[in-house]
Design a protein around this motif. Structure first.
Motif, PDB file in Angstrom:
ATOM      1  N   VAL A   1     -13.429   9.400 -14.507  1.00  0.00           N
ATOM      2  CA  VAL A   1     -11.955   8.884 -14.593  1.00  0.00           C
ATOM      3  C   VAL A   1     -11.462   8.829 -13.251  1.00  0.00           C
ATOM      4  CG1 VAL A   1      -9.631   9.036 -15.466  1.00  0.00           C
ATOM      5  CG2 VAL A   1     -11.454   9.803 -16.861  1.00  0.00           C
ATOM      6  N   VAL A   2     -10.883   7.678 -12.750  1.00  0.00           N
ATOM      7  CA  VAL A   2     -10.482   7.496 -11.386  1.00  0.00           C
ATOM      8  C   VAL A   2      -9.177   6.698 -11.410  1.00  0.00           C
ATOM      9  CG1 VAL A   2     -12.887   7.272 -10.542  1.00  0.00           C
ATOM     10  CG2 VAL A   2     -11.680   5.039 -11.403  1.00  0.00           C
ATOM     11  N   PRO A   3      -8.488   6.575 -10.397  1.00  0.00           N
ATOM     12  CA  PRO A   3      -7.428   5.929 -10.249  1.00  0.00           C
ATOM     13  C   PRO A   3      -7.929   4.184 -10.293  1.00  0.00           C
ATOM     14  CG  PRO A   3      -7.230   7.516  -8.582  1.00  0.00           C
ATOM     15  CD  PRO A   3      -8.582   7.650  -8.991  1.00  0.00           C
TER      16      PRO A   3
ATOM     17  N   LEU B   1      -9.652  13.223  -7.871  1.00  0.00           N
ATOM     18  CA  LEU B   1     -10.801  13.091  -8.786  1.00  0.00           C
ATOM     19  C   LEU B   1     -11.147  14.408  -9.551  1.00  0.00           C
ATOM     20  CD1 LEU B   1     -13.331  11.144  -6.452  1.00  0.00           C
ATOM     21  CD2 LEU B   1     -11.699  10.239  -8.337  1.00  0.00           C
ATOM     22  N   ILE B   2     -10.703  15.433  -8.905  1.00  0.00           N
ATOM     23  CA  ILE B   2     -11.169  16.613  -9.671  1.00  0.00           C
ATOM     24  C   ILE B   2      -9.943  17.100 -10.763  1.00  0.00           C
ATOM     25  CG2 ILE B   2     -10.823  19.346  -9.570  1.00  0.00           C
ATOM     26  CD1 ILE B   2     -12.130  18.758  -6.622  1.00  0.00           C
ATOM     27  N   ALA B   3      -8.840  16.509 -10.418  1.00  0.00           N
ATOM     28  CA  ALA B   3      -7.756  16.732 -11.323  1.00  0.00           C
ATOM     29  C   ALA B   3      -7.663  15.668 -12.498  1.00  0.00           C
ATOM     30  CB  ALA B   3      -6.427  16.670 -10.680  1.00  0.00           C
ATOM     31  N   LEU B   4      -8.466  14.491 -12.399  1.00  0.00           N
ATOM     32  CA  LEU B   4      -8.538  13.449 -13.426  1.00  0.00           C
ATOM     33  C   LEU B   4      -9.598  13.944 -14.375  1.00  0.00           C
ATOM     34  CD1 LEU B   4      -7.628  10.290 -11.344  1.00  0.00           C
ATOM     35  CD2 LEU B   4      -6.218  11.475 -13.145  1.00  0.00           C
ATOM     36  N   ASN B   5     -10.557  14.722 -13.934  1.00  0.00           N
ATOM     37  CA  ASN B   5     -11.727  14.865 -14.836  1.00  0.00           C
ATOM     38  C   ASN B   5     -12.159  16.309 -15.097  1.00  0.00           C
ATOM     39  OD1 ASN B   5     -13.783  12.319 -14.363  1.00  0.00           O
ATOM     40  ND2 ASN B   5     -12.337  12.462 -12.753  1.00  0.00           N
ATOM     41  N   SER B   6     -12.985  16.685 -15.881  1.00  0.00           N
ATOM     42  CA  SER B   6     -13.338  18.038 -16.633  1.00  0.00           C
ATOM     43  C   SER B   6     -13.954  18.944 -15.304  1.00  0.00           C
ATOM     44  CB  SER B   6     -14.270  17.937 -17.567  1.00  0.00           C
ATOM     45  OG  SER B   6     -14.785  19.253 -18.121  1.00  0.00           O
ATOM     46  N   PRO B   7     -13.709  20.012 -15.353  1.00  0.00           N
ATOM     47  CA  PRO B   7     -14.397  20.927 -14.188  1.00  0.00           C
ATOM     48  C   PRO B   7     -16.032  20.819 -14.066  1.00  0.00           C
ATOM     49  CG  PRO B   7     -12.473  22.096 -15.442  1.00  0.00           C
ATOM     50  CD  PRO B   7     -12.762  21.031 -15.925  1.00  0.00           C
TER      51      PRO B   7
ATOM     52  N   PRO C   1      -2.775   3.127 -14.863  1.00  0.00           N
ATOM     53  CA  PRO C   1      -3.059   3.958 -13.734  1.00  0.00           C
ATOM     54  C   PRO C   1      -4.400   4.331 -13.436  1.00  0.00           C
ATOM     55  CG  PRO C   1      -1.790   5.068 -15.901  1.00  0.00           C
ATOM     56  CD  PRO C   1      -2.082   3.535 -15.962  1.00  0.00           C
ATOM     57  N   THR C   2      -5.348   4.550 -14.460  1.00  0.00           N
ATOM     58  CA  THR C   2      -6.538   5.062 -14.365  1.00  0.00           C
ATOM     59  C   THR C   2      -7.705   4.216 -15.144  1.00  0.00           C
ATOM     60  OG1 THR C   2      -6.365   6.545 -16.442  1.00  0.00           O
ATOM     61  CG2 THR C   2      -5.953   7.522 -14.344  1.00  0.00           C
TER      62      THR C   2
ATOM     63  N   GLY D   1       0.816  -1.204  -0.132  1.00  0.00           N
ATOM     64  CA  GLY D   1      -0.061   0.078  -0.162  1.00  0.00           C
ATOM     65  C   GLY D   1       0.881   1.151  -0.019  1.00  0.00           C
ATOM     66  N   PRO D   2       0.744   2.083  -1.073  1.00  0.00           N
ATOM     67  CA  PRO D   2       1.451   3.181  -1.251  1.00  0.00           C
ATOM     68  C   PRO D   2       0.572   4.478  -0.385  1.00  0.00           C
ATOM     69  CG  PRO D   2       0.330   2.942  -3.015  1.00  0.00           C
ATOM     70  CD  PRO D   2       0.102   1.807  -2.256  1.00  0.00           C
ATOM     71  N   GLY D   3      -0.460   4.147   0.191  1.00  0.00           N
ATOM     72  CA  GLY D   3      -1.293   4.975   0.855  1.00  0.00           C
ATOM     73  C   GLY D   3      -2.222   5.855  -0.168  1.00  0.00           C
ATOM     74  N   VAL D   4      -2.357   7.115  -0.154  1.00  0.00           N
ATOM     75  CA  VAL D   4      -3.422   7.658  -1.212  1.00  0.00           C
ATOM     76  C   VAL D   4      -2.896   7.551  -2.550  1.00  0.00           C
ATOM     77  CG1 VAL D   4      -4.531   9.823  -1.841  1.00  0.00           C
ATOM     78  CG2 VAL D   4      -4.466   9.281   0.675  1.00  0.00           C
ATOM     79  N   LEU D   5      -3.672   7.122  -3.499  1.00  0.00           N
ATOM     80  CA  LEU D   5      -3.302   7.185  -4.949  1.00  0.00           C
ATOM     81  C   LEU D   5      -3.393   8.666  -5.412  1.00  0.00           C
ATOM     82  CD1 LEU D   5      -5.091   3.911  -6.143  1.00  0.00           C
ATOM     83  CD2 LEU D   5      -2.633   4.116  -5.143  1.00  0.00           C
ATOM     84  N   ASP D   6      -2.161   9.364  -5.384  1.00  0.00           N
ATOM     85  CA  ASP D   6      -2.479  10.750  -5.848  1.00  0.00           C
ATOM     86  C   ASP D   6      -1.197  11.119  -6.900  1.00  0.00           C
ATOM     87  OD1 ASP D   6      -0.161  10.629  -4.349  1.00  0.00           O
ATOM     88  OD2 ASP D   6      -0.656  11.959  -2.932  1.00  0.00           O
ATOM     89  N   GLY D   7      -0.367  10.373  -7.257  1.00  0.00           N
ATOM     90  CA  GLY D   7       0.142  10.698  -8.558  1.00  0.00           C
ATOM     91  C   GLY D   7       1.295  11.469  -7.824  1.00  0.00           C
ATOM     92  N   LYS D   8       1.701  11.350  -6.604  1.00  0.00           N
ATOM     93  CA  LYS D   8       2.964  12.207  -6.074  1.00  0.00           C
ATOM     94  C   LYS D   8       3.737  11.364  -5.242  1.00  0.00           C
ATOM     95  CE  LYS D   8      -0.373  16.049  -5.870  1.00  0.00           C
ATOM     96  NZ  LYS D   8      -1.412  16.635  -4.879  1.00  0.00           N
ATOM     97  N   GLY D   9       5.048  11.700  -4.955  1.00  0.00           N
ATOM     98  CA  GLY D   9       5.972  10.991  -4.077  1.00  0.00           C
ATOM     99  C   GLY D   9       5.761  11.162  -2.637  1.00  0.00           C
ATOM    100  N   GLY D  10       6.475  10.840  -1.842  1.00  0.00           N
ATOM    101  CA  GLY D  10       6.275  11.022  -0.350  1.00  0.00           C
ATOM    102  C   GLY D  10       6.757   9.676   0.389  1.00  0.00           C
ATOM    103  N   GLN D  11       6.464   9.849   1.638  1.00  0.00           N
ATOM    104  CA  GLN D  11       7.108   8.773   2.687  1.00  0.00           C
ATOM    105  C   GLN D  11       6.093   7.167   2.344  1.00  0.00           C
ATOM    106  OE1 GLN D  11       6.314  10.720   6.272  1.00  0.00           O
ATOM    107  NE2 GLN D  11       4.839   9.511   6.992  1.00  0.00           N
ATOM    108  N   SER D  12       4.821   7.662   2.077  1.00  0.00           N
ATOM    109  CA  SER D  12       4.101   6.176   1.926  1.00  0.00           C
ATOM    110  C   SER D  12       4.558   5.428   0.822  1.00  0.00           C
ATOM    111  CB  SER D  12       2.736   6.481   1.917  1.00  0.00           C
ATOM    112  OG  SER D  12       2.271   7.228   3.163  1.00  0.00           O
ATOM    113  N   LEU D  13       5.028   6.162  -0.228  1.00  0.00           N
ATOM    114  CA  LEU D  13       5.547   5.586  -1.454  1.00  0.00           C
ATOM    115  C   LEU D  13       6.829   5.041  -1.608  1.00  0.00           C
ATOM    116  CD1 LEU D  13       4.996   4.883  -4.610  1.00  0.00           C
ATOM    117  CD2 LEU D  13       5.667   6.992  -5.157  1.00  0.00           C
ATOM    118  N   THR D  14       7.557   5.788  -0.734  1.00  0.00           N
ATOM    119  CA  THR D  14       8.813   5.207  -0.292  1.00  0.00           C
ATOM    120  C   THR D  14       8.901   3.764   0.210  1.00  0.00           C
ATOM    121  OG1 THR D  14       9.875   7.503  -0.610  1.00  0.00           O
ATOM    122  CG2 THR D  14      11.244   5.805   0.717  1.00  0.00           C
TER     123      THR D  14
END
Length: 340
Positions: A170-172, A153-159, A101-102, A54-67
């Motif tokens: 579109v979802v992770p 979810l906002i970033a992956l979809n149209s406003p 990824p999505t 588990g990398p924590g929240v699926l957000d497309g960003k690095g961080g301690q959980s992904l590490t």
């Protein structure tokens, strides 16, 4: 937020609902500044999540959980534990590249169903009066379903995307390979596993290790091989992690929570004992794994984004989707080692 994902629910006919911006006014959640979503990182996160690291929240960003997740995957594959998506690690991930990824998800009445409580009262006495401690908004529920946050979810979809039965978003790609859950499990728990997109096929744990130094819960087989790993919050200065060897007594699915202020150093003066209803936004989330150490357990959380970044009252806290997955791996009598 600059983008706004509007919400419309169907209840016989389409009903207007507050925008995300309006909801944020009602229930503000501070969001730290962070880099934009990287689909390559999201792809790595999605694969690791599907493999049980588990990398924590699926957000497309690095961080301690992904590490931490990368270190776990590397250990399981016999690679150097760099915690980075280096060449050897990417090569080991390559056979799983078909897990994109999505994914596109068609909204159903079930996926958008409440009940919703916005704002959820902070006072335990007020929470105790509610029938359940459910999500604040459909966006929060959808985010948890796909192991992410509303901002992703906002970033992956149209406003102007509307959350309406029949619409596609579109979802992770947290979709499981199997939903054939054990029919012996309670109906309400199978529904929770399905809602959280927890795969029905999980490895069997011989024992688990809660590692304070690395802020992870490790799942191992009888040969002491790492088969799964999750980022975890554990203990605090006031309630340190109880080091030693314990056992998991059993699981309480979608549990009620008995709030006893005498057991909380930070309880407010005048607090009374309360029995809080079940729900994903309750203090212990969707499941409580009872430990042989009295008053201690492994449980979920209403704040997945804070796992590994805050303290607890001594218990071990995972995201709701990770603790639900762990509950499928362990059984009464499973050994639990807590180490510094």
């Amino acid at each position: 937020m600059k983008k706004v994902l509007a919400i419309a629910l169907l209840s016989g006919a389409a009903l207007a609902a507050p925008t995300i911006a309006q909801q944020s006014v009602v229930q503000p959640v501070p969001q730290p500044a962070s880099p934009a979503l990287d689909r390559n990182i999201l792809h790595v996160q999605v694969i690791l999540d599907s493999l049980g690291f588990g990398p924590g929240v699926l957000d497309g960003k690095g961080g301690q959980s992904l590490t931490a997740a990368l270190k776990g995957f590397q250990e399981a594959k016999g690679l150097p534990r760099t915690g980075k998506p280096d060449a050897a690690t990417l090569q080991a991930l390559y056979p799983y590249r078909a897990k994109r990824p999505t994914a596109r998800f068609v909204l159903t009445r079930e996926a958008l169903a409440g009940p919703y409580y916005n704002p959820l009262p902070k006072d335990y006495g007020e929470q105790a009066k509610l029938p359940s401690l459910g999500y604040a908004t459909p966006m929060e529920k959808l985010a948890e379903m796909f192991h992410t946050q509303p901002a992703v979810l906002i970033a992956l979809n149209s406003p102007d995307t509307r959350l309406k039965v029949g619409n596609t978003i579109v979802v992770p790609n947290a979709l499981p390979a199997s939903r054939a859950y054990d029919p012996k499990l309670p109906d309400h728990w199978r529904q929770t596993l399905n809602m959280l997109n927890v795969d029905a096929n999980q490895p069997v744990a011989d024992h688990i290790v809660v590692d304070k130094s690395e802020k992870v819960l490790r799942v191992l087989d009888k040969d002491d091989k790492l088969i799964a790993q999750f980022s975890a919050t554990m203990g605090s200065e006031h309630d340190p992690l109880p080091l030693g060897t314990w056992k998991i007594y059993g699981a309480d699915y979608n549990p009620k929570f008995h709030y006893n202020p005498a057991l909380f150093w930070d309880a407010k003066k005048g607090d009374q004992k309360e029995m809080l209803p079940p729900g994903p936004n309750g203090p212990v989330g969707v499941v409580w794994l009872d430990l042989s150490k009295e008053h201690y357990g492994i449980h979920g959380t209403p704040h997945p984004e804070l796992i590994g970044r805050t303290e607890s009252h001594g218990c071990i806290r995972l995201t709701n989707w990770d603790v639900a997955r762990l509950a499928q791996m362990v059984k009464p009598g499973t050994k639990a080692v807590f180490q510094a």
